[in-house]
Design an enzyme around this catalytic site. Structure first.
Site, mmCIF file in Angstrom:
data_model
loop_
_atom_site.group_PDB
_atom_site.id
_atom_site.type_symbol
_atom_site.label_atom_id
_atom_site.label_comp_id
_atom_site.label_asym_id
_atom_site.label_seq_id
_atom_site.Cartn_x
_atom_site.Cartn_y
_atom_site.Cartn_z
ATOM 1 C CG HIS A 28 96.703 10.215 -33.838
ATOM 2 N ND1 HIS A 28 97.522 11.264 -33.518
ATOM 3 C CD2 HIS A 28 95.772 10.150 -32.859
ATOM 4 C CE1 HIS A 28 97.098 11.804 -32.380
ATOM 5 N NE2 HIS A 28 96.044 11.156 -31.959
ATOM 6 N NE ARG A 83 98.043 17.559 -32.228
ATOM 7 C CZ ARG A 83 96.992 16.958 -32.742
ATOM 8 N NH1 ARG A 83 96.127 17.613 -33.467
ATOM 9 N NH2 ARG A 83 96.805 15.666 -32.527
#
Lengths: 264, 249, 629
Positions: free
Chosen positions: C249, C269
């Protein structure tokens, strides 16, 4: 002294110290006891005093509504109790707010912790050998909180009415305002905030419902009360202290120690 | 930035034990669980401790730090003064197994006693319709990570072993509240809460709320509302009368 | 052997996360006596860490969604290496599995019309993830746990014994599977609490043990993720596929050290967070690969417009697939443009008002506030890649979850094939439910088919398992040297992190394999103090063997696959190669205790009906001309 049934019970990790808490956990209960005791002493003296509770147009919240015929003239005509009552008329009324506060969910926390030490602070052992909580008389009576809440609402209406009467002067003419008016208004406001933030109130207005979506109005009422409810403790303390201050203010004015400043 | 901390860790088992002193290095940003792990890796490889996620999400590393029930992974070392001795003990409301590990089976027994979710029988999967406002109260309680710190701190069982059979503890009284507020649960759980799970024993001193690492308002949002619902069912003559009359009409 | 506790069950499920619990529910509903074994307490499984949601094409938010679209997204995410039948079953059955959870009592977030709300996520064409805030995994595990309890309550009413047909053995670790000839006959393990040994007689075992993250230094995984199921399967003669594919990740916490690796959700994000290097530059614009150029913004101005107007602007490159972002961060740090603690800056504080950040990202706000003393509304986070998920796992039959070993089944992260070379966010929770149920049903059918002729385990195997388990208490060490298991573990994590991590090179993998050999020797000498009662040092010493077996498979497969695809990046072979698309690497131990072997095997072919869901231009990027023809 801790008991054999608590943290020292067989099988649990034994530790010699009564508690390993290093913070001042005793401070909170100590303050609670100090303020409560001060209030109890003051209010007992004032409730039995049967004097200096009315300085037109202001009446002390300890003595309103004045229900006995031995009340000072001008304090209302609602003499539900006959002339046989010879004690202070405050005693007839005070039982309701005291009952409301005694059964209040916040005050229960406060006195169970600080007076009954059950527990004195989180993870600090309590001194009792047995414990049955609120399952038996007399503490089971705490379940009647909502009835005291209803009574409290009636008193709030009356005390609000008293505060509005503070806009009349001593002769009964409208268009007056003194410092006392402000004191009484603040008192009534704080009592409303304390009552409306009550857990029983939250339940009654909407908390009891399973489906908020089917009762939009009650959901909004519940949302409103839910916003006040987290500050119930603060309202409880401030309103308690302010009631005493209000009474003291009326007493000072009534006894002539202090002259009520008049704004208009 | 590193310094040596003075730890007092309870070591022992059901037969007995005591606080043992250790000096362990502490680096910037570390939590109590890191120090326990360093202790394991360097001085006490057989020190028993439960942990899983180390991110405050699984509720495994419950213990008592300086006498207060805490998750070790969420207790930062910089909340203590550098020279101050820090005591770490297992949860004191449950039987100890070894070192910091306790037997928490009490909680699983209570979990199994609470009657399960009971949906309406005629509702097929995929046909469930619930409003967001109706699920929100129960959703708060479902944030529970079952660290059992509330069970540990609750004096009803912490200070009174004999109350354990009659009292389910805050976590499971909250579970009953969760189901009672579930928009599709068909059971009435109010009498049960009072008679079988000991809600009346709770004197709302709020320690459960104080220790909850998920910041669930256990007392205000679960226990007190449940107490009020019990009053409706058991102690309020007007509500009782009203329901009798309405049912007849 | 007075020390040995014996139990007999129809089915033993190893692992009590989402897949294990769903499998157990299915087995019990077939009327079979089922044991659930969990390494930690009941309800603590790693599934609780999942945040985003469960992917299922219910179409509650966008009615255009269907299982076909979900299937297509899954194959794109996995770069066409997925087992297509698994991806098909997964896409078809996920909605049923989610709706079923509601009948168990789950409370998902709702749409205005009262249905299950669904959210957008990377790689999913439509809003598809059923969720509960950012704690969906917890809801899943608690719901299944409570369903198990309710089945036990039924048994209590019916049979007078809550554990008559479903018993949870918590804090019990399985160290060996027992066999009768080729077939599974049971499992052997120990109670963590007492150290006492336990033998399970059972004709069917379902592996649901999760992943392997604890072999890496920086990981979002919990201590349980030591690859037990992978290693148990390997030693029992089953095959592992796709082990080279490990998902890193891109955004894990890097500071403070105590929380290094803990996940920072993708939503940061998605909600406007940007990545910057130490020079303050939004470096992701430099890292958009050729194949994605047409879909991602080339300038900051355009990227910033996307958040408000996604229809008319290209998305910011911070939202590239996980593998691309992770590689970019890695490059920046290597080039010396990293943050003080070896990551890069993820900044949302200059992008959204503080209140908005707290409202949209409550758990991230608290995570940084409480663990790192960082106020993400006022300063940037430091983030870096973290080992998150292993796509590889036990090779299974798609419909029944059966392994090549009769009686052995696998579901969830421990099973391989479903996600191909890269998993989409949200597809793991649905994977657990779909294949957990199928594994339970598959095992039940297998047991029912056996009739009275059940395999029995051999006494000498049990004794051998006991001896293996006790080895750390008397390490051989001819020269008297005893290894600290904690040190060996730390060294293993360092090797895997540095040499078989996110970017791989031939020379480094070769070196890793050598070092793994040395570590295996050291692990053999790992010794522990104290006694068997709840002794973490002992537990770790036993887990080391599993981590080493699995790490070896990862390294061997990583060395073999000379291309870059999804969760496998070779610096010396940076391109994706269609000829490798059709190849599964299979890891096996051909004889008990023998060496680990690696062989190639074709990926199952995609049914023409399913292939028709893609247009030819897209297929041409993945398939060879022969496959296209």
């Amino acid at each position: 002294m801790s008991t054999q049934t608590g943290v020292d019970a067989a099988g649990r990790a034994p530790v010699a110290a009564r508690t390993l808490r290093t913070d001042r956990w005793w401070l909170q209960p100590a303050i609670t006891v100090a303020v409560f005791v001060a209030f109890i002493i003051y209010s007992t003296i004032r409730a039995f005093a049967n004097t200096a509770y009315y300085a037109a147009p202001y009446i002390s919240p300890f003595y309103s509504p004045c229900l006995a015929t031995n009340c000072i003239p001008g304090t209302g005509e609602l003499h539900l109790v006959g002339s046989w009552w010879q004690l202070s008329p405050a005693l007839l009324v005070l039982v309701f707010p005291l009952g409301f506060r005694f059964t209040c969910y916040y005050y229960r926390k406060a006195y169970f912790r600080s007076f009954w030490l059950s527990p004195p602070a989180c993870a600090v052992p309590e001194p009792h050998r047995s414990y049955s909580g609120e399952t038996r008389f007399p503490l089971i009576v705490n379940n009647a909180h909502r009835y005291f809440f209803y009574a409290g609402l009636v008193l709030n209406v009356i005390l609000t009415y008293d505060a509005i009467l503070g806009f009349r002067d001593a002769q009964g003419h409208w268009g007056h305002m003194g410092l006392g008016t402000l004191v009484l208004l603040t008192n009534a406001t704080l009592l409303w905030l304390y009552s409306l933030s009550c857990h029983s109130c939250r339940h009654i207005v909407g908390g009891r419902l399973k489906h908020f979506s089917k009762h939009p109005v009650r959901y909004r009422a519940w949302t409103f009360v839910s916003r006040l409810n987290p500050r119930h403790m603060q309202f409880a303390w401030v309103s308690l202290v302010w009631v005493a201050l209000t009474d003291a203010y009326v007493a000072l004015v009534a006894s002539g120690t202090f002259t009520d400043p008049r704004f208009f | 930035m590193s310094y040596d901390a003075h730890l007092r860790v309870w070591r022992g088992d059901a037969e007995g034990g005591e606080l043992v002193d250790f000096t362990v290095e502490v680096n910037e940003g570390e939590v109590v669980l890191d120090i326990i792990h360093r202790l394991q890796a360097t001085q006490a490889p057989d020190l028993a401790v439960r942990w899983n996620c180390k991110a405050g999400k699984c509720g495994s590393c419950s213990a008592e730090v300086n006498g207060r029930p805490r998750l070790m992974c969420m207790t930062r070392m910089n909340t203590f003064a550098a020279g101050e001795p820090i005591s770490i003990t297992p949860m004191r409301a449950f039987p100890v197994i070894r070192d910091l590990v306790t037997d928490v089976s009490f909680n699983y027994t209570k979990a199994r006693a609470v009657p399960a979710f009971s949906p309406p029988p005629d509702l097929a999967p995929g046909e469930y319709r619930m409003s967001q406002v109706d699920v929100e109260r129960s959703q708060e309680f479902r944030k529970c990570i079952e660290c059992f710190l509330c069970q540990d701190t609750c004096h009803v069982v912490r200070d009174h072993e004999e109350n354990k059979p009659a009292f389910a503890g805050p976590r499971f009284l909250m579970r009953i509240a969760e189901l009672d507020m579930h928009p599709l649960d068909a059971l009435d759980r109010k009498r049960q809460a009072q008679d079988d799970f000991g809600l009346g024993m709770c004197n709302i001193t709020k320690c459960c709320t104080e220790v909850c690492p998920e910041h669930i308002k256990i007392t205000d949002n679960a226990l007190i509302p449940m107490k009020e619902r019990v009053v409706d069912r058991k102690y309020d003559p007007l509500v009782w009368l009203g329901s009798k009359i309405l049912r007849r009409s | 052997m007075s020390d040995l506790e014996r139990h007999s069950y129809d089915i033993v499920v190893i692992g009590a996360g989402g897949a294990g619990l769903r499998a157990a529910i299915e087995a019990r509903e077939h009327g079979l006596r089922t044991a659930i074994i969990c390494k930690s307490l009941f309800g603590k499984a790693h599934t609780v860490m999942a945040e985003g949601g469960i992917a299922a094409s219910m179409g509650n938010v966008n009615s255009k969604d269907s299982w076909q679209v979900h299937f297509r997204d899954t194959l794109r995410g996995g770069k066409f290496l997925n087992n297509p039948r698994m991806a098909e079953l997964h896409a078809k059955e996920a909605p049923q599995r989610v709706w079923e959870l509601e009948t168990y009592g789950a409370l998902f977030d709702r749409t205005p019309d009262g249905r299950i709300s669904q959210r957008n996520f990377g790689g999913h064409e439509y809003p598809r993830l059923a969720h509960v805030g950012d704690r969906t995994g917890l809801e899943l595990i608690r719901t299944l746990q409570q369903k198990i309890v309710s089945l036990q309550q039924d048994d209590e009413r019916e049979l007078g014994d809550a554990q008559a047909r479903l018993r949870v053995f918590s804090e019990l670790t399985v160290t060996e599977l027992l066999k009768d000839g080729d077939a599974i006959a049971g499992a052997f393990g120990y109670w963590r609490e007492s150290g006492r040994f336990v033998q399970f007689e059972a004709p069917a075992v379902v592996l649901a043990t999760g992943g392997i993250g604890k072999s890496f230094k920086v990981t979002s995984n919990s201590w349980e993720y030591t690859g037990d199921g992978h290693a148990l399967a390997l030693r029992a003669g089953a095959t592992l596929i796709n082990m080279e594919f490990v998902q890193f990740h891109p955004t894990g916490m890097v500071w403070p050290p105590s929380v290094k690796g803990i996940l920072v959700t993708e939503s940061v994000r998605g909600d406007g967070g940007v990545l910057r290097n130490s020079e303050g530059k939004r470096f992701m614009f430099e890292y958009v690969p050729e194949v994605f150029r047409a879909q991602y913004a080339a300038s900051e101005a355009e990227a910033d417009r996307w958040y408000d107007d996604p229809e008319n602007n290209l998305r910011p490159p911070e939202l590239l697939p996980r593998d691309e972002v992770a590689r970019a961060i890695n490059s920046e740090v290597k080039a010396g443009r990293g943050s003080p603690h070896g990551g890069v800056f993820l900044d949302v504080s200059t992008r959204l008002p503080a209140d908005e950040i707290r409202r949209r990202l409550p758990s991230m706000y608290h995570q940084f506030k409480e663990l790192a003393d960082v106020d993400i509304t006022a300063e940037p986070m430091e983030v870096g890649p973290t080992a998150h998920y292993v796509m590889g796992g036990v090779e299974v039959d798609a419909d029944t979850a059966a392994c090549v070993v009769p009686g052995l089944f696998a579901a969830g992260e421990v099973a391989g094939g479903m996600h191909g070379s890269n998993r989409l966010g949200g597809n793991s929770l649905s994977d657990l439910l779909v294949f957990g149920r199928r594994a339970g049903a598959g095992a039940a059918a297998y047991v029912e088919g056996l009739g009275e002729r059940r395999p029995t385990s051999r006494e000498q195997d049990v004794r051998a398992a006991e001896q293996d388990a006790l080895a750390p208490f008397r390490p051989p060490g001819e020269d008297g040297s005893v290894e600290n298991p904690y040190t060996v573990h730390t060294d293993l994590q360092q090797v895997m992190n540095d040499l078989v991590g996110i970017i791989r090179r031939e020379g480094e993998i070769v070196e890793a394999l050598e070092r793994l050999g040395l570590l295996r020797e050291r692990a053999r000498r790992a010794g522990v103090e104290g006694h068997r009662q709840f002794n973490p040092g002992w537990h770790l010493a036993l887990d080391l063997r599993n981590m080493l077996d699995v790490s070896q498979c990862v390294a061997r497969a990583a060395l073999e696959r000379r291309e870059s695809r999804g969760g496998h990046t070779r610096e010396d072979h940076p391109a994706m190669d269609p000829t490798w698309r059709g190849v599964n690497l299979v890891c096996a131990q051909d004889s008990p205790g023998g060496p680990i072997s690696l062989r190639r095997q074709p990926v199952p072919t995609i049914h023409p009906d399913l292939l028709a869901l893609f247009d030819r231009a897209e297929l041409a990027k993945y398939l060879t001309p022969q496959e296209l023809a």
